[in-house]
Design a protein around this motif. Structure first.
Motif, PDB file in Angstrom:
ATOM      1  N   GLY A 170       0.776  -1.320  -0.135  1.00 30.55           N
ATOM      2  CA  GLY A 170      -0.027  -0.083   0.088  1.00 30.55           C
ATOM      3  C   GLY A 170       0.846   1.210  -0.142  1.00 30.55           C
ATOM      4  N   ALA A 171       1.914   1.433   0.808  1.00 28.78           N
ATOM      5  CA  ALA A 171       2.798   2.447   0.973  1.00 28.78           C
ATOM      6  C   ALA A 171       3.243   2.941  -0.552  1.00 28.78           C
ATOM      7  CB  ALA A 171       3.652   2.139   1.988  1.00 28.78           C
ATOM      8  N   TYR A 172       3.410   2.155  -1.509  1.00 26.34           N
ATOM      9  CA  TYR A 172       4.142   2.208  -2.734  1.00 26.34           C
ATOM     10  C   TYR A 172       2.962   2.228  -3.604  1.00 26.34           C
ATOM     11  CZ  TYR A 172       8.651   2.296  -0.784  1.00 26.34           C
ATOM     12  OH  TYR A 172       9.921   2.523  -0.117  1.00 26.34           O
ATOM     13  N   GLY A 173       1.632   2.527  -3.256  1.00 25.27           N
ATOM     14  CA  GLY A 173       0.631   2.610  -4.207  1.00 25.27           C
ATOM     15  C   GLY A 173      -0.365   1.392  -4.605  1.00 25.27           C
ATOM     16  N   ALA A 174      -0.103   0.113  -4.180  1.00 23.93           N
ATOM     17  CA  ALA A 174      -0.993  -0.849  -4.310  1.00 23.93           C
ATOM     18  C   ALA A 174      -2.284  -0.624  -3.660  1.00 23.93           C
ATOM     19  CB  ALA A 174      -0.319  -2.144  -3.520  1.00 23.93           C
ATOM     20  N   ILE A 175      -3.271  -0.950  -4.430  1.00 22.63           N
ATOM     21  CA  ILE A 175      -4.610  -0.668  -3.903  1.00 22.63           C
ATOM     22  C   ILE A 175      -5.543  -1.881  -3.755  1.00 22.63           C
ATOM     23  CG2 ILE A 175      -6.886   0.390  -4.637  1.00 22.63           C
ATOM     24  CD1 ILE A 175      -5.104   2.422  -6.284  1.00 22.63           C
ATOM     25  N   THR A 176      -5.385  -2.906  -4.585  1.00 18.50           N
ATOM     26  CA  THR A 176      -5.916  -4.145  -4.430  1.00 18.50           C
ATOM     27  C   THR A 176      -5.606  -5.201  -3.198  1.00 18.50           C
ATOM     28  OG1 THR A 176      -4.730  -4.702  -6.398  1.00 18.50           O
ATOM     29  CG2 THR A 176      -7.257  -4.226  -6.544  1.00 18.50           C
ATOM     30  N   ILE A 177      -4.419  -4.731  -2.899  1.00 16.81           N
ATOM     31  CA  ILE A 177      -4.072  -5.479  -1.702  1.00 16.81           C
ATOM     32  C   ILE A 177      -3.679  -4.728  -0.276  1.00 16.81           C
ATOM     33  CG2 ILE A 177      -1.621  -5.288  -2.153  1.00 16.81           C
ATOM     34  CD1 ILE A 177      -2.695  -8.791  -1.489  1.00 16.81           C
ATOM     35  N   GLN A 178      -3.959  -5.062   0.598  1.00 17.12           N
ATOM     36  CA  GLN A 178      -3.966  -4.235   1.933  1.00 17.12           C
ATOM     37  C   GLN A 178      -3.015  -4.655   2.678  1.00 17.12           C
ATOM     38  OE1 GLN A 178      -7.759  -4.353   1.377  1.00 17.12           O
ATOM     39  NE2 GLN A 178      -7.043  -2.496   0.463  1.00 17.12           N
ATOM     40  N   THR A 179      -2.108  -3.927   3.164  1.00 21.44           N
ATOM     41  CA  THR A 179      -0.813  -4.115   4.060  1.00 21.44           C
ATOM     42  C   THR A 179      -0.606  -3.140   5.026  1.00 21.44           C
ATOM     43  OG1 THR A 179       0.690  -2.682   2.188  1.00 21.44           O
ATOM     44  CG2 THR A 179       0.566  -5.129   1.891  1.00 21.44           C
ATOM     45  N   PRO A 180      -1.702  -2.982   6.071  1.00 25.15           N
ATOM     46  CA  PRO A 180      -1.673  -1.792   6.837  1.00 25.15           C
ATOM     47  C   PRO A 180      -0.329  -1.813   7.825  1.00 25.15           C
ATOM     48  CG  PRO A 180      -3.023  -3.760   7.455  1.00 25.15           C
ATOM     49  CD  PRO A 180      -2.720  -3.773   6.039  1.00 25.15           C
ATOM     50  N   ALA A 181       0.147  -2.849   8.172  1.00 30.24           N
ATOM     51  CA  ALA A 181       1.160  -3.002   9.234  1.00 30.24           C
ATOM     52  C   ALA A 181       2.523  -2.279   8.597  1.00 30.24           C
ATOM     53  CB  ALA A 181       1.421  -4.256   9.601  1.00 30.24           C
ATOM     54  N   ILE A 182       2.817  -2.650   7.263  1.00 27.53           N
ATOM     55  CA  ILE A 182       3.931  -2.238   6.540  1.00 27.53           C
ATOM     56  C   ILE A 182       3.766  -0.732   6.191  1.00 27.53           C
ATOM     57  CG2 ILE A 182       5.426  -2.473   4.425  1.00 27.53           C
ATOM     58  CD1 ILE A 182       4.387  -5.429   4.295  1.00 27.53           C
ATOM     59  N   ASP A 183       2.316  -0.367   5.934  1.00 30.02           N
ATOM     60  CA  ASP A 183       2.102   1.008   5.538  1.00 30.02           C
ATOM     61  C   ASP A 183       2.353   1.910   6.825  1.00 30.02           C
ATOM     62  OD1 ASP A 183       1.478  -0.122   3.216  1.00 30.02           O
ATOM     63  OD2 ASP A 183      -0.527   0.083   3.371  1.00 30.02           O
ATOM     64  N   ALA A 184       2.123   1.241   8.036  1.00 32.61           N
ATOM     65  CA  ALA A 184       1.997   2.025   9.162  1.00 32.61           C
ATOM     66  C   ALA A 184       3.569   2.428   9.812  1.00 32.61           C
ATOM     67  CB  ALA A 184       1.646   1.488  10.394  1.00 32.61           C
ATOM     68  N   LEU A 185       4.507   1.474   8.982  1.00 32.92           N
ATOM     69  CA  LEU A 185       5.944   1.856   9.214  1.00 32.92           C
ATOM     70  C   LEU A 185       6.217   3.106   8.473  1.00 32.92           C
ATOM     71  CD1 LEU A 185       7.615  -1.650   9.232  1.00 32.92           C
ATOM     72  CD2 LEU A 185       7.262  -0.460  11.231  1.00 32.92           C
ATOM     73  N   ALA A 186       5.768   3.034   7.132  1.00 33.05           N
ATOM     74  CA  ALA A 186       6.020   4.132   6.323  1.00 33.05           C
ATOM     75  C   ALA A 186       5.647   5.389   6.991  1.00 33.05           C
ATOM     76  CB  ALA A 186       5.501   3.917   4.904  1.00 33.05           C
ATOM     77  N   GLU A 187       4.453   5.336   7.557  1.00 33.07           N
ATOM     78  CA  GLU A 187       3.751   6.628   7.857  1.00 33.07           C
ATOM     79  C   GLU A 187       4.362   7.380   9.235  1.00 33.07           C
ATOM     80  OE1 GLU A 187      -0.129   5.483   8.688  1.00 33.07           O
ATOM     81  OE2 GLU A 187      -0.598   5.258   6.784  1.00 33.07           O
ATOM     82  N   GLU A 188       5.260   6.428  10.020  1.00 30.84           N
ATOM     83  CA  GLU A 188       6.040   6.635  11.197  1.00 30.84           C
ATOM     84  C   GLU A 188       7.475   6.889  10.754  1.00 30.84           C
ATOM     85  OE1 GLU A 188       6.156   4.880  15.107  1.00 30.84           O
ATOM     86  OE2 GLU A 188       4.012   4.465  14.825  1.00 30.84           O
ATOM     87  N   GLY A 189       7.855   6.673   9.529  1.00 28.55           N
ATOM     88  CA  GLY A 189       9.312   6.691   9.293  1.00 28.55           C
ATOM     89  C   GLY A 189       9.467   7.234   7.865  1.00 28.55           C
TER      90      GLY A 189
END
Ligand code: NG6
Ligand code: CA
Length: 514
Positions: free
Chosen positions: A52-71
């Motif tokens: 998700g953090a790199y634009g994926a929409i059809t797959i959800q990766t909330p835990a990885i995306d949260a790292l990007a939001e915090e970092g």
């Protein structure tokens, strides 16, 4: 006598204080209060567009995306190669893998690829007090010249290059033997049922994919037709060691458990955990929790499983009050591939999802899809929260950059490709490296400087020959791409910029000399 003793005790005291001050000064430079723990979660074959953090929409990766939001999420980060073994070798040694012969995709019975007398990222962290552990996929060879002694003591291996603890998938999930190796031994090996492994010809009586396809839960599409373990045929032949065989559906759980155990047993000192996930390499066998959950088949399901892995590690660090003093690095060893050897419907069910995020090529390729990877670093001081960085960074720089972070005297390490790029990894330096080199599978090298990319000319097949339908990047003419104007490498402008081609060709030639 008493006075002498007093003097020597006080002088020791002052020496210790001054060492302490120096340490503090070093730490101040890194912006952190204590030596931080470092947890590197290194995914396998995860593409630039798979989360998700790199634009994926059809797959959800909330835990990885949260790292990007915090970092910091890096949008111009590279593994050094488009396959696993060389990327990992460079990451751990700080030296490009192509400098040494035999560093391409390792066989499952390959001897250890490292020279144990040379420093590694791990040994330098260990030398400054870090407890070091590796959990997961290894694929860097084990054992001496004869290869691993599966039924004996398996060394040299990670413990001989600086790790205090190791729990390994010895090569890959699709290569025999399908067992875990903990430190120097296979886990649960019954001595009365020894393991035999052969990569040249069939040994023993266990069924194989080519002889007994009716026994398979998933059929191979390329290679992978040798010994069947757990209903999946692999690369290589094995027999024996029944009690030690892993269960593919619970590999992710096992790796999380061993990582959590490592964190718990080492939380009193700074630690470095290299969690090298099996996901999302083939065979993609998600746990029941994830089967059918992504709507994209097993490739999507194991991305969910990877995200779950990240969530477990983050939760554990928080539960142990380690979150505020731990740097988390999340990345991948090479670009994505859909069909990498099994009919697991990855291609049929991919839909609109773009594993490379639209980049050209994929795993194995000289194009950016091969080695431009997601890289997220979450720093505990919160200074770099939510930064998107376009700095040019390479995993070969982890050696010196993380060494610097940990307080290693990195100046003594010379003749290396690794550079101290800590300020780029902290999000302070917006430019990063001046240039990087990419290695495609057994093929040409590329040289990226600024936004220009040069791929050296080499004759060879246009597509990866065994069938993943990925462009290799082989061309008999030089290729030059303007990555700013043309990030998908569609227009070879070499003919329009002969001087630029010559500059980059010469620079690559010089870099090759070392
Ligand atoms: C290839 C395998 C592929 C994968 C790769 C290594 C065949 C046909 N293909 O040779 O399935 O195992 O090696 O992947 O055997 S890597 O990510 O570990 O580099
Ligand atoms: Ca890989």
């Amino acid at each position: 006598m008493k006075i002498k003793k007093y003097v020597s005790v006080t002088s020791v005291f002052f020496v210790l204080i001054s060492i302490g001050c120096k340490e503090k000064e070093k730490l101040k430079q890194t912006g952190l209060k204590r030596k931080p723990n470092i947890v590197m979660i290194y995914a396998d074959d995860l593409g630039y567009g798979d989360i998700g953090a790199y634009g994926a929409i059809t797959i959800q990766t909330p835990a990885i995306d949260a790292l990007a939001e915090e970092g910091i999420a890096f949008y111009n980060a590279y593994a050094t190669a488009a396959t696993c073994t060389p990327s990992r070798y460079s990451l751990l040694t700080g030296v490009y893998a192509w400098r040494k012969k035999g560093n391409s995709i390792a066989s499952g019975d390959q001897p250890l690829l490292f020279d144990t007398s040379k420093p590694t990222l791990v040994s330098i962290l260990q030398s400054v007090g870090y407890k070091t552990g590796v959990v997961g996929k290894w694929h860097l060879g084990l054992g001496g010249k004869e290869g691993p002694d599966w039924n004996g003591i398996i060394k040299p291996g990670p413990l001989e290059i600086g790790f205090d603890y190791s729990f390994l998938i010895p090569a890959t999930g699709d290569r025999v033997p399908c067992v875990f190796v903990e430190n120097h031994n296979i886990v649960n090996l019954d001595p009365s049922d020894p393991i035999r492994v052969n990569y040249k010809h069939k040994i023993g009586n266990w069924p194989t994919g080519s002889e007994n396809p009716e026994l398979l839960k998933v059929k191979p599409s390329q290679g992978h037709a040798n010994t069947i373990v757990n209903g999946i045929s692999r690369i290589g032949f094995m027999e024996g060691g029944k009690a030690a065989l892993w269960d593919d559906e619970t590999i992710a759980q096992q790796l999380v458990k061993k990582s959590v155990d490592f964190i718990n047993s080492n939380k009193e000192s700074p630690f470095f955990l290299f969690l090298s996930t099996h996901d999302i390499h083939v065979p993609r066998v998600p746990n029941k929790m994830f089967q059918g959950k992504s709507g994209m088949g097993s490739r999507g399901d194991v991305i969910l499983q990877l995200d779950w892995t990240v969530k477990q590690i983050v939760s554990e660090l928080k539960a142990q009050n380690l979150w505020e003093n731990t740097v988390i690095i999340f990345s991948s060893d090479n670009g994505p591939v859909l069909d990498d050897g099994y009919h697991d419907q990855a291609r049929a069910l991919v839909g609109n999802h773009k594993p490379t995020g639209g980049l050209r090529g994929g795993k194995y390729s000289a194009y950016d899809g091969g080695s431009k990877i997601p890289l997220i670093i979450r720093w505990p001081d919160g200074k770099s929260k939510g930064i998107a960085s376009n700095a040019l960074v390479s995993q070969v720089d982890f050696f010196k950059s993380l060494g610097k972070l940990a307080g290693v005297d990195i100046l003594k390490y010379k003749n290396m490709d690794s550079q101290n790029q800590l300020s780029a990894l902290r999000g302070e330096d917006k430019n990063g490296r001046e240039a990087i080199i990419q290695e495609s599978f057994a093929g040409p090298l590329s040289y990226i400087k600024g936004h220009w990319k040069y791929i050296e000319p080499l004759d060879g097949p246009k597509l990866v020959p065994w069938g993943p339908i990925i462009e290799t990047g082989f061309e008999v003419v030089p290729q030059l791409y303007n990555l700013k104007a043309d990030p998908r490498e569609q227009n070879n402008v070499a003919k329009d910029y002969p001087e630029k081609v010559e500059t980059l060709r010469t620079a690559l030639m010089e870099a090759r000399k070392g």
